[in-house]
Enzyme design. Structure first.
Site, short mmCIF file in Angstrom:
data_model
loop_
_atom_site.label_atom_id
_atom_site.label_comp_id
_atom_site.label_asym_id
_atom_site.label_seq_id
_atom_site.Cartn_x
_atom_site.Cartn_y
_atom_site.Cartn_z
N LYS A 199 0.86 -1.19 0.00
CA LYS A 199 0.00 0.00 0.00
C LYS A 199 0.89 1.23 0.00
CE LYS A 199 -3.57 2.41 2.60
NZ LYS A 199 -4.52 2.33 3.71
N LYS A 251 -2.35 -1.55 -3.71
CA LYS A 251 -3.21 -0.37 -3.66
C LYS A 251 -2.38 0.88 -3.75
CE LYS A 251 -6.17 1.97 -0.43
NZ LYS A 251 -6.58 2.05 0.94
#
Ligand code: PBG
Length: 326
Positions: A199, A251
């Site tokens: 992330k 992400k």
């Protein structure tokens, strides 16, 4: 190798031929719908930077969740938005069984049972008054291990409330192992961990901060990754797999397609990707201006994310796309 007699256009000659030859599929079951539920609001609150997305109240969440599940999406990912006055330094309302996220999980678990996969964001940022994803040390830094203790409590509270999947998104070191041990110790051996493995500290989360009425000042660069770091992303993936992640996630999605591919090439478990708020807003804004066609571009981006290797895609368009594909 050369194929002098090959004419690729033969396989594009009709819709039926293109359908037969299509390599990548996009089906409703691949898509997960992120949803926001807020405490203390009367009507659902539109999120200005995400046209079409709202902060739900409990009732509107139940209706929207039921409709999304009926459309065929693969799962729902729930984010809780507490009242400002309920936020504190350790995000107590995130572990409180009567906190908005846990209450909403119980609502949806009661309504939907095993008809869908119910997922919960396991992170403190929506619940802390400082807006960070963890607990702060006296010097103001985010304390890794104290935060993990809170994530364990949060994951157990979410599992107790009916979550099938907990999704730690705070990027603390060791969070997956800690949560796995905690869930197992509490008897939740069947609860799945969807780990936000790679992330990135991303400008594309901007609209999300409005969506969850974030209190954050500053940034998350001591725990989220630098955009340029592919090697480190793969190390995060490896660590989460070793720690017992059942699903790993990359992400945001569109600026990190290479890492979705790299993760998919090595992962023994399903790979998810999150088409985040800013990706949604950017495409929505261009479409609203008439500069691009919404359906075409949304389907193209989701297909691209699937082609890069994502088995599962989180997208704010999940339910819409499920309808379009019907
Ligand atoms: C953290 C979390 C965030 C998002 C999902 N989980 C925000 C952040 O890391 O700042 C972003 C999702 C999006 O932008 O759509 N709880």
């Amino acid at each position: 190798m050369s194929f002098p007699r090959h004419r690729p256009r033969r396989l594009r000659s009709s819709p039926a031929m293109r359908r037969l030859a299509a390599q990548t599929s996009l089906e409703p079951r691949h898509l997960v719908l992120p949803m926001f539920v807020a405490d203390g609001i009367g009507e659902p609150q539109p999120i200005g930077s995400m046209p079409g997305v709202v902060q739900h109240n409990r009732d509107s969440l139940r209706k929207a969740a039921e409709a999304a599940v009926a459309s065929g999406v693969g799962g729902l990912m729930l984010f809780g938005v507490p009242r400002d006055e309920d936020k504190d330094a350790v995000g107590s309302v995130g572990t409180d069984p009567d906190g908005i996220l846990n209450v909403a999980l119980r609502d949806l678990a009661a309504d939907l049972g095993d008809a869908t996969v119910l997922m919960a964001d396991t992170c403190l940022d929506e619940f802390t008054d400082h807006g960070h994803c963890g607990v702060l040390a006296p010097n103001g830094s985010v304390d890794n291990d104290t935060t993990n203790d809170r994530y364990v409590e949060m994951a157990i509270a979410q599992a107790n409330s009916g979550a099938h999947v907990v999704a730690p998104s705070g990027m603390m070191d060791g969070q997956v192992a800690a949560i796995r041990d905690g869930l197992d110790g509490a008897g939740h051996t069947d609860v799945v961990i969807l780990a936000y493995a790679a992330k990135f500290a991303s400008g594309f989360y901007g609209p999300f901060r409005e969506a969850v009425s974030s209190s954050l000042e500053g940034d998350r660069r001591t725990y989220q990754q630098d955009a340029g770091n592919a090697r480190e992303a793969m190390r995060e993936v490896a660590l989460d797999l070793e720690e017992g992640a059942d699903i790993i996630m990359v992400k945001p999605a569109m600026a990190y397609l290479d890492l979705i591919r790299a993760a998919a090439d090595v992962s023994p478990v399903p790979v998810a990707a999150y088409q985040v708020s800013g990706e949604y807003s950017m495409i929505s804004a261009a479409a609203a201006n008439g500069w691009i066609d919404l359906h075409t571009v949304v389907l193209e981006t989701l297909t691209g994310i699937r082609r890069a290797g994502a088995d599962i895609v989180l997208s704010y368009w999940a339910a819409d796309v499920a309808e379009w594909l019907a």
